[in-house]
Motif scaffolding. Structure first.
Motif, short mmCIF file in Angstrom:
data_model
loop_
_atom_site.label_atom_id
_atom_site.label_comp_id
_atom_site.label_asym_id
_atom_site.label_seq_id
_atom_site.Cartn_x
_atom_site.Cartn_y
_atom_site.Cartn_z
N SER A 1 13.09 56.76 -4.82
CA SER A 1 12.16 56.24 -5.82
C SER A 1 11.65 54.84 -5.45
N CYS B 1 14.62 56.58 -10.94
CA CYS B 1 13.20 56.34 -11.23
C CYS B 1 13.02 54.84 -11.20
N GLU B 2 12.14 54.38 -10.34
CA GLU B 2 12.04 52.95 -10.10
C GLU B 2 11.24 52.25 -11.21
N PRO C 1 -1.42 54.91 -10.09
CA PRO C 1 -0.05 54.68 -9.65
C PRO C 1 0.94 55.66 -10.27
N VAL C 2 0.70 56.03 -11.51
CA VAL C 2 1.62 56.97 -12.17
C VAL C 2 1.55 58.33 -11.48
N LYS D 1 7.06 50.20 -16.99
CA LYS D 1 7.48 51.26 -16.08
C LYS D 1 8.69 51.98 -16.65
N ASN E 1 3.18 58.19 -8.16
CA ASN E 1 4.62 58.17 -8.28
C ASN E 1 5.22 59.56 -8.42
N THR E 2 4.47 60.45 -9.09
CA THR E 2 5.03 61.78 -9.32
C THR E 2 4.72 62.73 -8.17
N CYS F 1 9.18 55.86 -17.01
CA CYS F 1 10.27 56.58 -16.35
C CYS F 1 11.05 57.41 -17.36
N VAL G 1 8.95 55.14 -2.83
CA VAL G 1 7.71 55.60 -3.46
C VAL G 1 6.99 54.41 -4.09
N GLU G 2 7.79 53.56 -4.76
CA GLU G 2 7.20 52.41 -5.43
C GLU G 2 6.52 51.48 -4.42
N ASN H 1 3.44 53.12 -3.16
CA ASN H 1 2.46 53.11 -4.23
C ASN H 1 1.69 51.81 -4.26
#
Lengths: 432, 358
Positions: free
Chosen positions: B314, A77-78, B298-299, A85, B302-303, A89, B317-318, B321
């Motif tokens: 991940s 999880c970045e 953004p959250v 963040k 992300n999911t 995460c 994705v960031e 995003n």
């Protein structure tokens, strides 16, 4: 207008399902999340470690079918090293995870109280909060194989030749990142300076001035310290080394913590940085059998050319190995393939990494034997001084051990203080 | 059709000046309030609370504070994060010095400290305007963060220089610290944010709000019609910093649980400024819309890949995003430079006359 309504509806549906589906499990495997940072100002140092961590589990899955018959679902999880963040995460991954690896001392400090409530083991190998060594107070946190205070103590031993009183009258500068991480060693060094009569001067480097440290190095030049010890991370390491070369600070009096010994930073400087040393709990060993196993079994490694020989990549392997050992111990104790977070906590508390076991795992020469217990969540494996020779890091010292008689009282006091500040804080009793 | 206003007659001035002259607005708001107060808490998971609901409310409140200053009174400020920090550190000191203090009282009191500091740094606004004032508030930003770092008394001489939220009890339930449940914290945040919003709406549509707007639109003209600029600007700084300080206390005590000085850095100030700008300067609703776009989207993005079963790393994705959110910000600002609140106002206008656009 219709399109707008449609979009809103779609967004609402997505919002609703996102959280619901996220909580669902991944089958019979064990989920091992990692709060990685492959983006942001610390990415250069994060990527090799994360690659190592990922590759070790990929290798175990390919070669042994996971650990004890259960596949390992390693998931990143970045966070970008951002505390905000990080907490996001942690919340996103904790539902079906058996462990949390927060990275960043800032995230560790935020997540630490939550893990106690959620009953989730927190694994912070060689980082985080030094008093986490006290297993009676920090039931769910582990920072094996060494804490920052271990590192600080080992550095002092190496520069003093084993006798700290010889440092009397000398001046030692701590060049540190102005962040919870960089401030960790200060209480220990202050205590040591008072006890052994050396002058200790912390010089902070703000997050915004990591790449331009001319002010700090001007001060170092004026102070003429006997040693500069560095608690740097990410872009700060390269910045400090560049400035040190520019101001002609003698490299053999410049020593970094284990997060400041990154091959990538030093390769750019090459010969100029030769003589720079860093303490490390893992020694680089390009001939370790585990590397051969990874080259054989992991076809989609993200590691670049030569990266597998880097100290940080190999540290990633060591970190995953420690976690795997915790899982193995828990599997044996509870006679189950898929362990729960509570069972893993027991496993991490009962790691017994002997030299035979290290050889068996293929980590010969990469880490020293140690064991954890209910009361001792760090294990204190000790470490080695590694020296940059212009092209690579070489082990430069005998195996060093931190002086626990100096650290233990500080740990106990800090842990008690933490528990008091966060009362009611659940603790556990350890016999013996 | 949905927004047909025909048949809603106003027979008194009071009815005409009511908070919701159009009945549908009240119904819509009531629906949103039911969602926020009853439906979300029942459905939400721990993750939804921690990553979506609480942060959106806290950021919206902080942006609302900034909006009073920048959107209503026209004083550009880049020191929002530092004022949030003052609120957070004040609350921390209050709670640790007086452990028996009610947390709500502590949070509301901490805003007072932040208001004081805000007024102090607002003094230059009497002489300088616009970008120059922004630079003066930038000084607040750097000076205050430096203070949080260097003044060890503020963080109780903690070795890591961070503040940790202790467990705080209120009427037998844990409301702050690791033992508090997300639902409790959410309700507390929601209650404070709701009250603050009502206060702000009424403040900005009354005399005080008009004074601020006059100051914003043309200060010489405002002065000529008898507005005391000193009072107008300093009250704007005080009210704004108070709200921002309360948001800062909520930020740390009800959401983050711990904070280091760097948390209140310039990037947080910019984030809140972006929420206010993209949401719409000079509007209350805009803060919520902006917070949803900047904080929650953004959250959710992300999911999404994980939810849809797409396997991408991940880090990718960031990166995606950042690109998507950036593109959306540009897109929204092109179609409506006055922010999302204005966009909603246009949509509402169209809805009122729909389906006969003439």
């Amino acid at each position: 207008m219709k399109t707008f309504a449609k979009w809103t509806a779609a967004a609402a549906v997505a919002l609703g399902t996102a959280s619901a589906v996220y909580a669902e499990g991944h089958g019979a495997s064990m989920n091992v999340p990692n709060l990685s940072y492959r983006t942001g100002p610390f990415a250069a140092t994060g990527i090799p470690i994360m690659n190592g961590q990922a590759d070790y589990f990929a290798m175990l899955n390919a070669r042994d079918g996971g650990i004890g018959g259960a596949m390992i679902d390693y998931e990143e999880c970045e966070t970008g090293y951002s505390t905000e963040k990080g907490v996001e995460c942690y919340e996103a991954t904790k539902a079906d995870a058996i462990v949390t690896q927060p990275w960043s001392t800032g995230i560790t400090l935020q997540v630490l109280p939550k893990t106690n409530v959620d009953e989730m083991p927190l694994l912070a190998p060689g980082y985080g909060f030094s008093p986490m060594a006290d297993g009676e107070v920090f039931q769910w946190a582990f920072n094996m194989p060494g804490s920052y205070w271990d590192a600080a103590s080992m550095i002092l031993q190496e520069i003093s030749g084993g006798d700290l009183s010889s440092l009397s009258g000398q001046k030692i500068v701590l060049l540190h990142l102005d962040h919870p991480y960089g401030k960790e060693p200060i209480p220990f060094y202050e205590a040591m300076a008072a006890e052994h009569g050396f002058e200790f001067l912390p010089i902070p480097v703000g997050l915004s001035e990591m790449q331009n440290q001319s002010a700090q190095w001007l001060q170092i030049r004026r102070e003429r310290p006997d040693y500069v010890i560095m608690w740097g991370w990410g872009a700060m390491n390269a910045g400090a080394l560049t400035e040190a070369i520019k101001t002609r600070y003698p490299m053999d009096q410049f020593i970094g913590v284990w997060w400041s010994g990154h091959n990538g930073d030093l390769e750019a400087l090459g010969e100029d940085a030769a003589g720079y040393r860093a303490i490390s709990y893992n020694a680089p060993n390009p001939d370790a059998p585990v590397l051969a196993a990874i080259r054989e079994h992991v076809s989609d490694s993200q590691a670049g050319e030569g990266e597998m020989d880097w100290v940080f990549y190999q540290r990633g392997l060591v970190i995953s190995m420690l976690l795997a050992e915790g899982i193995t111990a828990a599997q044996a104790e509870y006679d189950t393939a898929v362990v729960s977070p509570q069972q893993l906590r027991w496993g991490l508390e009962n790691i017994n990494l002997t030299q035979e076991r290290i050889d068996e795992l293929g980590f010969t020469g990469m880490i020293a034997p140690f064991s954890t217990s209910c009361a001792d969540h760090t294990g204190h494996s000790g470490g080695w001084m590694i020296r940059w020779d212009g092209s690579t890091f070489q082990v430069d010292s005998d195996h060093l051990m931190a002086d626990q008689s100096a650290i233990a009282p500080l740990v106990e006091a800090a842990a008690a203080e933490y528990a008091e500040a966060n009362a009611p804080w659940p603790t556990q009793e350890c016999d013996g | 059709m949905l927004y047909r206003t025909s048949g809603q007659f106003k027979t008194t001035y009071k009815a005409d000046q009511a908070l919701f002259p159009v009945r549908q607005d009240a119904i819509l708001l009531g629906f949103i309030l039911i969602l926020a107060w009853a439906v979300f808490p029942l459905m939400a998971s721990e993750f939804t609370f921690q990553a979506l609901l609480i942060p959106v409310l806290v950021y919206a409140l902080a942006a609302m504070g900034l909006n009073i200053l920048t959107g209503y009174a026209g004083q550009l400020s880049l020191g929002t994060a530092a004022f949030m920090g003052v609120g957070a550190y004040a609350c921390y000191k209050l709670i640790t010095i007086f452990p028996g203090m009610n947390i709500v009282v502590a949070i509301l009191l901490s805003g007072v400290f932040s208001a004081g500091v805000g007024v102090l740094f607002g003094l230059p606004s009497l002489r300088i305007k616009g970008f120059y004032l922004a630079i003066a508030t930038l000084a607040a930003q750097f000076f205050l963060v430096w203070t949080f770092e260097e003044w060890a008394w503020l963080y109780n001489y903690n070795a890591s220089g961070a503040i940790q939220v202790p467990n705080v009890e209120m009427f037998g339930t844990m409301v702050a610290g690791p033992l508090a449940t997300s639902t409790t914290q959410y309700y507390l945040v929601l209650a404070i944010v709701t009250v603050m919003t009502i206060v702000c709406i009424n403040l900005t549509r009354g005399t005080q709000g008009r004074t601020w707007k006059a100051t914003r639109d043309m200060d010489i003209a405002a002065e000529l019609i008898g507005i005391n600029l000193l009072k107008s600007k300093l009250t704007a700084f005080a009210v704004s910093s108070y709200i921002v300080g309360v948001a800062g206390a909520l930020f740390v005590f009800m959401w983050r649980g711990a904070a280091e000085p760097n948390l209140f850095s310039i990037s947080l100030s910019f984030r809140i400024l972006f929420i206010a700008i993209i949401g719409g300067l000079g509007s209350i609703l805009g803060n919520y819309l902006g917070a949803i776009l900047i904080v929650a989207l953004p959250v959710v993005l992300n999911t999404l890949p994980h939810t849809l079963g797409i396997e991408i790393s991940s880090a990718t994705v960031e990166h995606l995003n950042i690109m998507i959110v950036g593109a959306l910000i540009v897109f929204f600002l092109i179609i409506e430079p006055h922010g999302l609140a204005r966009l909603w106002a246009l949509i509402r206008e169209k809805l009122i006359i729909w389906p006969f656009p003439h």
